[in-house]
Design a protein around this motif. Sequence first.
Motif, PDB file in Angstrom:
ATOM      1  N   ILE A  91      12.312  16.139 -26.018  1.00 22.43           N
ATOM      2  CA  ILE A  91      10.896  16.006 -25.699  1.00 22.43           C
ATOM      3  C   ILE A  91      10.659  14.628 -25.105  1.00 22.43           C
ATOM      4  CG2 ILE A  91       8.547  16.051 -26.637  1.00 22.43           C
ATOM      5  CD1 ILE A  91       9.684  17.766 -28.941  1.00 22.43           C
ATOM      6  N   LEU A  92       9.908  14.577 -24.020  1.00 15.99           N
ATOM      7  CA  LEU A  92       9.567  13.319 -23.351  1.00 15.99           C
ATOM      8  C   LEU A  92       8.063  13.118 -23.449  1.00 15.99           C
ATOM      9  CD1 LEU A  92      10.507  10.910 -21.592  1.00 15.99           C
ATOM     10  CD2 LEU A  92      10.118  12.350 -19.587  1.00 15.99           C
ATOM     11  N   VAL A  93       7.640  11.976 -24.012  1.00 18.49           N
ATOM     12  CA  VAL A  93       6.224  11.652 -24.187  1.00 18.49           C
ATOM     13  C   VAL A  93       5.900  10.444 -23.327  1.00 18.49           C
ATOM     14  CG1 VAL A  93       4.398  11.056 -25.815  1.00 18.49           C
ATOM     15  CG2 VAL A  93       6.265  12.554 -26.542  1.00 18.49           C
ATOM     16  N   GLY A  94       4.987  10.592 -22.380  1.00 17.59           N
ATOM     17  CA  GLY A  94       4.595   9.502 -21.498  1.00 17.59           C
ATOM     18  C   GLY A  94       3.144   9.127 -21.696  1.00 17.59           C
ATOM     19  N   GLY A  95       2.811   7.900 -21.302  1.00 15.12           N
ATOM     20  CA  GLY A  95       1.434   7.434 -21.413  1.00 15.12           C
ATOM     21  C   GLY A  95       1.315   5.985 -21.008  1.00 15.12           C
ATOM     22  N   ASP A  96       0.090   5.549 -20.753  1.00 16.55           N
ATOM     23  CA  ASP A  96      -0.160   4.175 -20.356  1.00 16.55           C
ATOM     24  C   ASP A  96       0.184   3.210 -21.475  1.00 16.55           C
ATOM     25  OD1 ASP A  96      -1.125   4.881 -17.840  1.00 16.55           O
ATOM     26  OD2 ASP A  96      -3.149   5.208 -18.607  1.00 16.55           O
ATOM     27  N   PRO A  97       0.503   1.958 -21.148  1.00 19.24           N
ATOM     28  CA  PRO A  97       0.763   0.969 -22.199  1.00 19.24           C
ATOM     29  C   PRO A  97      -0.462   0.774 -23.093  1.00 19.24           C
ATOM     30  CG  PRO A  97       1.493   0.166 -20.053  1.00 19.24           C
ATOM     31  CD  PRO A  97       0.720   1.404 -19.796  1.00 19.24           C
ATOM     32  N   GLY A  98      -0.230   0.720 -24.399  1.00 19.94           N
ATOM     33  CA  GLY A  98      -1.300   0.486 -25.348  1.00 19.94           C
ATOM     34  C   GLY A  98      -2.194   1.666 -25.627  1.00 19.94           C
ATOM     35  N   ILE A  99      -1.844   2.849 -25.120  1.00 19.76           N
ATOM     36  CA  ILE A  99      -2.694   4.014 -25.320  1.00 19.76           C
ATOM     37  C   ILE A  99      -2.526   4.607 -26.709  1.00 19.76           C
ATOM     38  CG2 ILE A  99      -1.175   5.888 -24.575  1.00 19.76           C
ATOM     39  CD1 ILE A  99      -4.817   5.336 -23.473  1.00 19.76           C
ATOM     40  N   GLY A 100      -1.392   4.301 -27.389  1.00 15.80           N
ATOM     41  CA  GLY A 100      -1.184   4.794 -28.746  1.00 15.80           C
ATOM     42  C   GLY A 100       0.026   5.695 -28.910  1.00 15.80           C
ATOM     43  N   LYS A 101       0.984   5.636 -27.979  1.00  9.98           N
ATOM     44  CA  LYS A 101       2.168   6.495 -28.078  1.00  9.98           C
ATOM     45  C   LYS A 101       2.976   6.181 -29.336  1.00  9.98           C
ATOM     46  CE  LYS A 101       3.945   5.168 -24.180  1.00  9.98           C
ATOM     47  NZ  LYS A 101       2.910   4.163 -23.846  1.00  9.98           N
ATOM     48  N   SER A 102       3.249   4.897 -29.569  1.00 12.93           N
ATOM     49  CA  SER A 102       4.042   4.515 -30.736  1.00 12.93           C
ATOM     50  C   SER A 102       3.321   4.851 -32.032  1.00 12.93           C
ATOM     51  CB  SER A 102       4.367   3.014 -30.681  1.00 12.93           C
ATOM     52  OG  SER A 102       5.123   2.696 -29.523  1.00 12.93           O
ATOM     53  N   THR A 103       2.011   4.689 -32.042  1.00 17.32           N
ATOM     54  CA  THR A 103       1.233   5.036 -33.237  1.00 17.32           C
ATOM     55  C   THR A 103       1.324   6.531 -33.521  1.00 17.32           C
ATOM     56  OG1 THR A 103      -0.296   3.206 -32.846  1.00 17.32           O
ATOM     57  CG2 THR A 103      -1.068   4.994 -34.251  1.00 17.32           C
ATOM     58  N   LEU A 104       1.157   7.337 -32.476  1.00 19.02           N
ATOM     59  CA  LEU A 104       1.231   8.786 -32.647  1.00 19.02           C
ATOM     60  C   LEU A 104       2.596   9.213 -33.166  1.00 19.02           C
ATOM     61  CD1 LEU A 104       0.180  11.699 -32.216  1.00 19.02           C
ATOM     62  CD2 LEU A 104       1.003  11.533 -29.861  1.00 19.02           C
ATOM     63  N   LEU A 105       3.667   8.668 -32.575  1.00 16.85           N
ATOM     64  CA  LEU A 105       5.007   9.110 -32.958  1.00 16.85           C
ATOM     65  C   LEU A 105       5.399   8.569 -34.322  1.00 16.85           C
ATOM     66  CD1 LEU A 105       6.893   8.937 -29.565  1.00 16.85           C
ATOM     67  CD2 LEU A 105       5.940  10.913 -30.731  1.00 16.85           C
ATOM     68  N   LEU A 106       4.912   7.406 -34.707  1.00 13.47           N
ATOM     69  CA  LEU A 106       5.181   6.919 -36.056  1.00 13.47           C
ATOM     70  C   LEU A 106       4.481   7.797 -37.089  1.00 13.47           C
ATOM     71  CD1 LEU A 106       6.603   4.796 -37.739  1.00 13.47           C
ATOM     72  CD2 LEU A 106       4.577   3.337 -37.519  1.00 13.47           C
ATOM     73  N   GLN A 107       3.253   8.203 -36.793  1.00 10.68           N
ATOM     74  CA  GLN A 107       2.560   9.128 -37.695  1.00 10.68           C
ATOM     75  C   GLN A 107       3.283  10.473 -37.749  1.00 10.68           C
ATOM     76  OE1 GLN A 107      -1.779   7.673 -36.217  1.00 10.68           O
ATOM     77  NE2 GLN A 107      -1.824   9.396 -37.614  1.00 10.68           N
ATOM     78  N   ALA A 108       3.741  10.958 -36.589  1.00 15.01           N
ATOM     79  CA  ALA A 108       4.472  12.226 -36.560  1.00 15.01           C
ATOM     80  C   ALA A 108       5.790  12.118 -37.311  1.00 15.01           C
ATOM     81  CB  ALA A 108       4.721  12.654 -35.115  1.00 15.01           C
ATOM     82  N   ALA A 109       6.503  10.970 -37.149  1.00 11.82           N
ATOM     83  CA  ALA A 109       7.767  10.777 -37.867  1.00 11.82           C
ATOM     84  C   ALA A 109       7.544  10.808 -39.371  1.00 11.82           C
ATOM     85  CB  ALA A 109       8.396   9.442 -37.446  1.00 11.82           C
ATOM     86  N   ALA A 110       6.473  10.167 -39.847  1.00 11.02           N
ATOM     87  CA  ALA A 110       6.172  10.175 -41.283  1.00 11.02           C
ATOM     88  C   ALA A 110       5.853  11.579 -41.768  1.00 11.02           C
ATOM     89  CB  ALA A 110       5.015   9.223 -41.565  1.00 11.02           C
ATOM     90  N   LYS A 111       5.089  12.338 -40.962  1.00  9.91           N
ATOM     91  CA  LYS A 111       4.744  13.704 -41.350  1.00  9.91           C
ATOM     92  C   LYS A 111       5.982  14.585 -41.428  1.00  9.91           C
ATOM     93  CE  LYS A 111       0.119  13.939 -41.511  1.00  9.91           C
ATOM     94  NZ  LYS A 111      -0.661  14.566 -42.594  1.00  9.91           N
ATOM     95  N   PHE A 112       6.850  14.497 -40.406  1.00  7.93           N
ATOM     96  CA  PHE A 112       8.067  15.309 -40.411  1.00  7.93           C
ATOM     97  C   PHE A 112       8.985  14.903 -41.567  1.00  7.93           C
ATOM     98  CE2 PHE A 112       7.201  16.174 -35.790  1.00  7.93           C
ATOM     99  CZ  PHE A 112       7.155  17.550 -35.913  1.00  7.93           C
TER     100      PHE A 112
END
Length: 458
Positions: A91-112
């Motif tokens: 899976i490839l997740v793209g987005g602008d800098p500072g939009i919240g990609k790392s925050t989203l994936l850290l939350q997803a990693a914790a959930k998984f």
Amino acid sequence: MAKSKTFSCSECGASFSKWSGRCEGCGAWNTISEDAPLASGPASKSLGARRGSAVPLTDLAVEETPPPRTVSGLGELDRVLGGGLVPASAILVGGDPGIGKSTLLLQAAAKFARSGLKTVYVSGEEASAQVRMRAQRLDLADAPVRLAAETNLRDILTTLEAERPQLAIIDSIQTMWADNVDSAPGSVSQVRAAAHELTNFAKRRGISVIMVGHVTKEGQIAGPRVVEHMVDTVLYFEGERGHQFRILRAVKNRFGPADEIGVFEMTGGGLSEVLNPSALFLSERGAPSAGSVVFAGIEGTRPVLVELQALVAPTPHSQPRRTVVGWDGGRLAMILAVLEARCGIPFAGLDVYLNVAGGMKISEPAADLAVAAALLSAREDVALPADTVVFGEISLSGALRPAPQTENRLKEAQKLGFTAAIAPAGGKAGSGSAVGGGLTLTRPADLTGFVGETFGAG
């Protein structure tokens, strides 16, 4: 015979047979570098000398068991993934800098991880201490996520081979460095090699891999487009920094529908799910005002109602301005031309501004009629009723074409308390002008009829 060398541009990805100082594709200077082979192997001319093994063939009628999925608990993420995470997927997740990609994936990693999935988070941009600080701020410090800060791709693959996780998150692909490629991290060759190795590793070992990718100023994921072809799913994380809403959009998904969206709200405690995006997008809509129209759209399988805002004012310049946020500027020019040519309503000498409220981006042609209504409302200074939704496609002849999933659009409007709708004839939405639930449907014959019925002109 010596092997031929290939060179590519790190800006646009164009390939060349020899090095030069300036790229002929994009015109950039000093961006061309040699592409090193990913791995050594027999020359292609020897493929015909040896007989290969027969490939087993199957029929189309053979029923395949749907792939098992792991649900994260983030409903909006699971929706965009097609129902959950599929094993051995890239899976490839793209987005602008500072939009919240790392925050989203850290939350997803914790959930998984909390759901029993062994998860490894590899950061190439931040130190481990920085990731831990973010986890503490998000109240995720107790999640059983294994963490590493590394950019050497060979070391990362060796670690994943030893740990055997079920999910690996790589943040980001542009920081990865493959020691068998003679170019700097972030270049086309490095990004292509890193994505290729990680995708192959995911398929061989049955590990799901999520890679973060930066985007260019044009909004495309930086690096060669072949990376998007390698992976199974491509997600874009969109939004305006001035708005709290974030949109996770699937532009490619081999295990689910494309163009599906998930809506999140950025809060002090991280990203929270938005279960009813339509209500949230319209929550700050006040009294009826000129230039404001509610559009009933479809994003993937979900109906979404958003507010379109238009402003038309006399221009002090010789060339009128046309400014668009959240929609296609070329499409706006077409609507203005059709209004002038077919309805006799000129916009010469007038500045036109169009905005999709809430930071939403709309791409479907069904927004044409809503845009035309917003433009006419702003030009004539006449407000449409607050309980009316508008949708439909406009052709160059001025005809109105029905929008797909008309019934779902109207149901969403009824659920939010709208009592009137304007849509082209032909869509499946019941019979007559009254639709179930007390919603009155107006069906203009063409754009001229719509202008005359709605604004008393045309």
